[in-house]
Design a protein around this motif. Structure first.
Motif, PDB file in Angstrom:
ATOM      1  N   GLN A  77     -73.258  17.002  34.748  1.00  0.00           N
ATOM      2  CA  GLN A  77     -72.487  17.759  33.767  1.00  0.00           C
ATOM      3  C   GLN A  77     -72.354  16.884  32.534  1.00  0.00           C
ATOM      4  OE1 GLN A  77     -68.771  19.382  35.147  1.00  0.00           O
ATOM      5  NE2 GLN A  77     -69.625  19.924  37.115  1.00  0.00           N
ATOM      6  N   SER A  78     -72.448  17.494  31.376  1.00  0.00           N
ATOM      7  CA  SER A  78     -72.352  16.749  30.125  1.00  0.00           C
ATOM      8  C   SER A  78     -71.266  17.345  29.250  1.00  0.00           C
ATOM      9  CB  SER A  78     -73.664  16.821  29.347  1.00  0.00           C
ATOM     10  OG  SER A  78     -74.728  16.368  30.121  1.00  0.00           O
ATOM     11  N   ASP A  82     -70.497  12.140  26.998  1.00  0.00           N
ATOM     12  CA  ASP A  82     -70.129  11.774  28.365  1.00  0.00           C
ATOM     13  C   ASP A  82     -71.045  12.530  29.327  1.00  0.00           C
ATOM     14  OD1 ASP A  82     -68.516  10.569  30.400  1.00  0.00           O
ATOM     15  OD2 ASP A  82     -67.544  12.502  30.685  1.00  0.00           O
ATOM     16  N   LEU A  83     -71.560  11.833  30.315  1.00  0.00           N
ATOM     17  CA  LEU A  83     -72.413  12.444  31.324  1.00  0.00           C
ATOM     18  C   LEU A  83     -71.883  12.072  32.696  1.00  0.00           C
ATOM     19  CD1 LEU A  83     -75.241  13.877  31.915  1.00  0.00           C
ATOM     20  CD2 LEU A  83     -76.031  11.553  32.314  1.00  0.00           C
ATOM     21  N   GLN A  84     -71.734  13.077  33.549  1.00  0.00           N
ATOM     22  CA  GLN A  84     -71.342  12.832  34.933  1.00  0.00           C
ATOM     23  C   GLN A  84     -72.513  13.225  35.815  1.00  0.00           C
ATOM     24  OE1 GLN A  84     -67.824  15.158  35.570  1.00  0.00           O
ATOM     25  NE2 GLN A  84     -66.591  13.929  34.189  1.00  0.00           N
ATOM     26  N   ALA A  85     -72.966  12.292  36.615  1.00  0.00           N
ATOM     27  CA  ALA A  85     -74.049  12.538  37.564  1.00  0.00           C
ATOM     28  C   ALA A  85     -73.459  12.424  38.962  1.00  0.00           C
ATOM     29  CB  ALA A  85     -75.161  11.519  37.366  1.00  0.00           C
ATOM     30  N   TYR A  86     -73.822  13.349  39.847  1.00  0.00           N
ATOM     31  CA  TYR A  86     -73.214  13.328  41.166  1.00  0.00           C
ATOM     32  C   TYR A  86     -74.122  13.966  42.211  1.00  0.00           C
ATOM     33  CZ  TYR A  86     -72.022  18.120  39.786  1.00  0.00           C
ATOM     34  OH  TYR A  86     -72.085  19.414  39.344  1.00  0.00           O
ATOM     35  N   LEU A 119     -76.876   1.747  28.134  1.00  0.00           N
ATOM     36  CA  LEU A 119     -75.885   2.240  29.086  1.00  0.00           C
ATOM     37  C   LEU A 119     -74.767   1.211  29.186  1.00  0.00           C
ATOM     38  CD1 LEU A 119     -75.192   4.431  31.210  1.00  0.00           C
ATOM     39  CD2 LEU A 119     -76.377   3.028  32.884  1.00  0.00           C
ATOM     40  N   ASN A 120     -73.550   1.637  28.989  1.00  0.00           N
ATOM     41  CA  ASN A 120     -72.403   0.730  29.046  1.00  0.00           C
ATOM     42  C   ASN A 120     -71.971   0.578  30.511  1.00  0.00           C
ATOM     43  OD1 ASN A 120     -69.990  -0.623  28.896  1.00  0.00           O
ATOM     44  ND2 ASN A 120     -69.199   0.585  27.184  1.00  0.00           N
ATOM     45  N   PRO A 121     -72.273  -0.561  31.138  1.00  0.00           N
ATOM     46  CA  PRO A 121     -71.937  -0.729  32.559  1.00  0.00           C
ATOM     47  C   PRO A 121     -70.439  -0.718  32.833  1.00  0.00           C
ATOM     48  CG  PRO A 121     -72.857  -2.761  31.675  1.00  0.00           C
ATOM     49  CD  PRO A 121     -72.953  -1.725  30.593  1.00  0.00           C
ATOM     50  N   THR A 122     -69.622  -1.049  31.829  1.00  0.00           N
ATOM     51  CA  THR A 122     -68.171  -1.038  32.050  1.00  0.00           C
ATOM     52  C   THR A 122     -67.626   0.386  32.123  1.00  0.00           C
ATOM     53  OG1 THR A 122     -67.616  -1.159  29.696  1.00  0.00           O
ATOM     54  CG2 THR A 122     -67.910  -3.250  30.870  1.00  0.00           C
ATOM     55  N   LYS A 123     -68.417   1.356  31.715  1.00  0.00           N
ATOM     56  CA  LYS A 123     -67.994   2.760  31.793  1.00  0.00           C
ATOM     57  C   LYS A 123     -68.778   3.524  32.854  1.00  0.00           C
ATOM     58  CE  LYS A 123     -66.380   3.259  27.074  1.00  0.00           C
ATOM     59  NZ  LYS A 123     -66.484   4.061  25.848  1.00  0.00           N
ATOM     60  N   THR A 124     -69.520   2.796  33.678  1.00  0.00           N
ATOM     61  CA  THR A 124     -70.329   3.400  34.727  1.00  0.00           C
ATOM     62  C   THR A 124     -69.693   3.049  36.063  1.00  0.00           C
ATOM     63  OG1 THR A 124     -72.283   3.102  33.360  1.00  0.00           O
ATOM     64  CG2 THR A 124     -72.642   3.534  35.705  1.00  0.00           C
ATOM     65  N   GLN A 125     -69.357   4.062  36.842  1.00  0.00           N
ATOM     66  CA  GLN A 125     -68.688   3.794  38.108  1.00  0.00           C
ATOM     67  C   GLN A 125     -69.003   4.859  39.147  1.00  0.00           C
ATOM     68  OE1 GLN A 125     -64.301   5.168  37.634  1.00  0.00           O
ATOM     69  NE2 GLN A 125     -64.797   4.026  35.786  1.00  0.00           N
ATOM     70  N   PHE A 126     -68.847   4.461  40.401  1.00  0.00           N
ATOM     71  CA  PHE A 126     -68.974   5.376  41.523  1.00  0.00           C
ATOM     72  C   PHE A 126     -67.580   5.829  41.929  1.00  0.00           C
ATOM     73  CE2 PHE A 126     -73.268   5.398  43.243  1.00  0.00           C
ATOM     74  CZ  PHE A 126     -73.860   4.370  42.542  1.00  0.00           C
ATOM     75  N   ILE A 127     -67.460   7.092  42.222  1.00  0.00           N
ATOM     76  CA  ILE A 127     -66.191   7.622  42.724  1.00  0.00           C
ATOM     77  C   ILE A 127     -66.517   8.477  43.940  1.00  0.00           C
ATOM     78  CG2 ILE A 127     -64.177   9.053  42.218  1.00  0.00           C
ATOM     79  CD1 ILE A 127     -64.694   8.523  39.231  1.00  0.00           C
ATOM     80  N   TRP A 128     -65.812   8.254  45.010  1.00  0.00           N
ATOM     81  CA  TRP A 128     -65.988   9.049  46.218  1.00  0.00           C
ATOM     82  C   TRP A 128     -64.850  10.053  46.309  1.00  0.00           C
ATOM     83  CZ3 TRP A 128     -70.274   8.597  49.096  1.00  0.00           C
ATOM     84  CH2 TRP A 128     -71.034   7.437  48.947  1.00  0.00           C
ATOM     85  N   PHE A 129     -65.175  11.305  46.539  1.00  0.00           N
ATOM     86  CA  PHE A 129     -64.176  12.351  46.732  1.00  0.00           C
ATOM     87  C   PHE A 129     -64.307  12.894  48.144  1.00  0.00           C
ATOM     88  CE2 PHE A 129     -64.888  12.544  42.128  1.00  0.00           C
ATOM     89  CZ  PHE A 129     -63.588  12.448  41.678  1.00  0.00           C
ATOM     90  N   GLY A 130     -63.193  13.142  48.791  1.00  0.00           N
ATOM     91  CA  GLY A 130     -63.183  13.719  50.128  1.00  0.00           C
ATOM     92  C   GLY A 130     -61.784  13.646  50.698  1.00  0.00           C
ATOM     93  N   THR A 131     -61.628  14.203  51.873  1.00  0.00           N
ATOM     94  CA  THR A 131     -60.325  14.120  52.528  1.00  0.00           C
ATOM     95  C   THR A 131     -60.106  12.686  52.997  1.00  0.00           C
ATOM     96  OG1 THR A 131     -61.209  14.599  54.721  1.00  0.00           O
ATOM     97  CG2 THR A 131     -60.566  16.510  53.357  1.00  0.00           C
ATOM     98  N   ARG A 132     -58.890  12.339  53.263  1.00  0.00           N
ATOM     99  CA  ARG A 132     -58.572  11.000  53.751  1.00  0.00           C
ATOM    100  C   ARG A 132     -59.372  10.691  55.014  1.00  0.00           C
ATOM    101  NH1 ARG A 132     -52.779  11.051  54.810  1.00  0.00           N
ATOM    102  NH2 ARG A 132     -52.789  11.465  52.602  1.00  0.00           N
ATOM    103  N   GLN A 133     -59.493  11.666  55.897  1.00  0.00           N
ATOM    104  CA  GLN A 133     -60.221  11.452  57.152  1.00  0.00           C
ATOM    105  C   GLN A 133     -61.715  11.235  56.904  1.00  0.00           C
ATOM    106  OE1 GLN A 133     -58.225  14.071  56.504  1.00  0.00           O
ATOM    107  NE2 GLN A 133     -56.451  13.723  57.825  1.00  0.00           N
TER     108      GLN A 133
END
Length: 153
Positions: A77-78, A82-86, A119-133
Motif C-alpha cells: 500500500q502506498s 510512504d510504502l507499506q509492504a506486507y 532507502l532510509n533503514p531507520t524508517k524500515t521495520q518489521f511489525i508482526w500482527f496477530g493474537t497474543r497466542q
C-alpha cells in the motif's frame, strides 16, 4: 524522473512529453530567508517541492513499485512517499515470510539505487500482527539470530 519512463510506461509523447521535459530539466534553486539569499545552484534531481505537478509526477515515478513487490509475492500500500509492504502467513511460515520480505527489500533497494534514491533503514521495520497466542508461537529470537541485518524483528 526518467523521460523514458514517461514515454514507455505511460505512452506520453509529443507536446506533453516536451512540456514535462522542459519542467524537469535545467532547473536551479536558491534559498531566501528574509532579505538574505543564497546563490543559485543547479537542481539536477528531484521535483520542485510544492509544485502542482510534483505530486502527479511522484505517483507516475513510483507507479511500478506495487508491481515490483507483487512479483515477489508481497502485497503493498502506498500513500505519498510512504510504502507499506506486507505478507500474510501462519506462525509456522514466519521464517518464510521474513525471507520473502527480505528479498523484496533487496529488490526494492536495487530499484531505488537505479533511480538515484536511498532507502532510509531507520524508517524500515518489521511489525508482526496477530493474537497474543499466535504471536507467542513465533520464535523472534531465532528470527533475529538468523537475520541480524534486519532491525526491528
Amino acid at each position: 524522473m526518467s523521460i523514458y519512463l514517461l514515454s514507455i510506461s505511460f505512452g506520453l509523447s509529443g507536446n506533453i512529453l516536451g512540456w514535462l521535459t522542459s519542467f524537469l530539466q535545467d532547473r536551479s534553486f536558491m534559498v531566501a530567508h528574509g532579505s538574505p539569499r543564497s546563490r543559485w545552484v543547479p537542481a539536477p534531481f528531484g521535483l520542485p517541492q510544492g509544485s502542482v505537478l510534483g505530486t502527479l509526477l511522484c505517483i507516475i515515478f513510483t507507479a511500478d513499485l506495487g508491481l515490483l513487490l507483487a512479483a515477489g509475492a508481497v502485497l503493498s500500500q502506498s500513500y505519498a512517499d510512504d510504502l507499506q509492504a506486507y505478507v500474510h502467513c501462519s506462525t509456522g511460515r514466519a521464517i518464510s515470510a521474513v525471507e520473502t520480505i527480505s528479498q523484496a527489500i533487496e529488490t526494492f533497494q536495487a530499484w531505488m539505487s537505479s533511480n538515484r534514491l536511498h532507502l532510509n533503514p531507520t524508517k524500515t521495520q518489521f511489525i508482526w500482527f496477530g493474537t497474543r497466542q499466535q504471536l507467542a508461537k513465533i520464535d523472534l529470537g531465532l528470527l533475529a539470530t538468523k537475520y541480524p541485518h534486519l532491525s526491528g524483528i
